[in-house]
Design a protein around this motif. Sequence first.
Motif, short mmCIF file in Angstrom:
data_model
loop_
_atom_site.label_atom_id
_atom_site.label_comp_id
_atom_site.label_asym_id
_atom_site.label_seq_id
_atom_site.Cartn_x
_atom_site.Cartn_y
_atom_site.Cartn_z
N ARG A 157 49.35 70.97 -10.24
CA ARG A 157 49.43 71.30 -8.81
C ARG A 157 49.81 70.09 -7.97
NH1 ARG A 157 43.66 73.64 -7.49
NH2 ARG A 157 43.06 71.97 -8.92
N SER A 177 40.72 76.40 -4.82
CA SER A 177 39.85 75.42 -5.48
C SER A 177 39.61 75.81 -6.93
CB SER A 177 38.52 75.31 -4.74
OG SER A 177 37.60 74.56 -5.53
N LEU A 178 40.03 74.95 -7.83
CA LEU A 178 39.81 75.20 -9.25
C LEU A 178 38.31 75.22 -9.57
CD1 LEU A 178 40.79 75.41 -12.19
CD2 LEU A 178 40.88 72.91 -12.23
N PHE A 200 38.86 68.19 -5.12
CA PHE A 200 39.85 67.78 -4.13
C PHE A 200 39.55 68.46 -2.79
CE2 PHE A 200 43.83 68.26 -1.84
CZ PHE A 200 44.38 67.00 -1.93
N THR A 201 39.25 69.74 -2.86
CA THR A 201 38.97 70.51 -1.64
C THR A 201 37.82 69.89 -0.85
OG1 THR A 201 39.72 72.49 -2.80
CG2 THR A 201 38.37 72.85 -0.84
N GLU A 254 37.02 70.48 -18.16
CA GLU A 254 38.32 70.09 -17.61
C GLU A 254 38.62 68.63 -17.95
OE1 GLU A 254 38.76 68.92 -13.59
OE2 GLU A 254 40.77 69.75 -13.38
N GLU A 266 48.16 66.82 -9.68
CA GLU A 266 47.04 66.89 -10.62
C GLU A 266 47.40 67.81 -11.78
OE1 GLU A 266 43.14 65.75 -8.79
OE2 GLU A 266 43.49 67.72 -7.91
C1 GLP Z 1 39.65 66.50 -8.18
C2 GLP Z 1 39.79 66.13 -9.64
C3 GLP Z 1 40.49 67.17 -10.47
C4 GLP Z 1 39.98 68.55 -10.18
C5 GLP Z 1 39.99 68.82 -8.70
C6 GLP Z 1 39.40 70.18 -8.38
O1 GLP Z 1 40.83 66.30 -7.47
N1 GLP Z 1 40.47 64.86 -9.78
O2 GLP Z 1 40.26 66.87 -11.82
O3 GLP Z 1 40.79 69.50 -10.83
O4 GLP Z 1 39.23 67.85 -8.02
O5 GLP Z 1 39.62 70.38 -7.02
P1 GLP Z 1 39.73 71.82 -6.44
O6 GLP Z 1 38.44 72.52 -6.74
O7 GLP Z 1 39.96 71.61 -4.97
O8 GLP Z 1 40.91 72.50 -7.09
#
Ligand code: GLP
Length: 251
Positions: free
Chosen positions: A138, A171-172, A94-95, A227, A150
């Motif tokens: 989140r 960011s995950l 997403f980021t 994930e 999400e």
């Molecule tokens: C996208 C995916 C999600 C994932 C996310 C991670 O939005 N659909 O499955 O968790 O990216 O994004 P970030 O690293 O910004 O948290």
Amino acid sequence: MPARGVEASLQRGGPVPVYSQIYDVLRASIDRELPVDAPLPSERELAQQYGVARMTARKTIDRLVGEGRAYRVPGRGAFVARPRLIMRVALKSFTEDIRSRGMRPDSRELSRLLVPADDEIAAKLELSPGEPVHLLERLRLADNAPIAIERSHLPAARTPGFLDDDLVGGSLYAVLEQRYGCVIDEGEQSISASSVGARAAKLLGVPKGSAALCFERLSRAGGAPIEYATSVYRGDRYQLRVTFDTDRAGR
Ligand code: GLP
């Protein structure tokens, strides 16, 4: 072909499930050695060779068939499929996605829990039902406007201490990489049209019943799922952008 005759060595009890290791061996053979229409080892042969249950062997072949790398002939077994035209779609975090649109990503955490995997989540993450998973929910924002909700499920065995992580940077994927050494190298995503329910409407600041895009993504690191996520994106604010290239050789 390593799965025929040669004693196969698998790492049992490690982070990569046995099923994924067998898949890797078969996939490497398909990509590098086997011609189109060559037979793959039968489920019985795989089970014997690797000392696994027939179900595990079947799951491996199922995945290859599902990916179009193999096809089944009833009563005869599975064979190497002709390479397909593949669209490689980059699955961004997403980021990265929001930044690439010139906006500022942000997140509000709604919940973070350790829960037992139900049957569906367990199947997606290749775990047994009841095994612990971390659930992270989140609200995602772009330039301060809510854009998506999400829900991410992570195998707890691969993400120890996740409940206490401060998710620096928001960011995950960055946390998975930096803290757990899990670099996402493969993923599948499906997208469907939907409408926003009452809770999501409130969080996203839209009327109940508004149009939404639902994403379901399974991401892998080192061959094993890391994930499984479901996301609801506002249909009025988010437009899907796909970049792709074609590859006739890749399978
Ligand atoms: C996208 C995916 C999600 C994932 C996310 C991670 O939005 N659909 O499955 O968790 O990216 O994004 P970030 O690293 O910004 O948290």
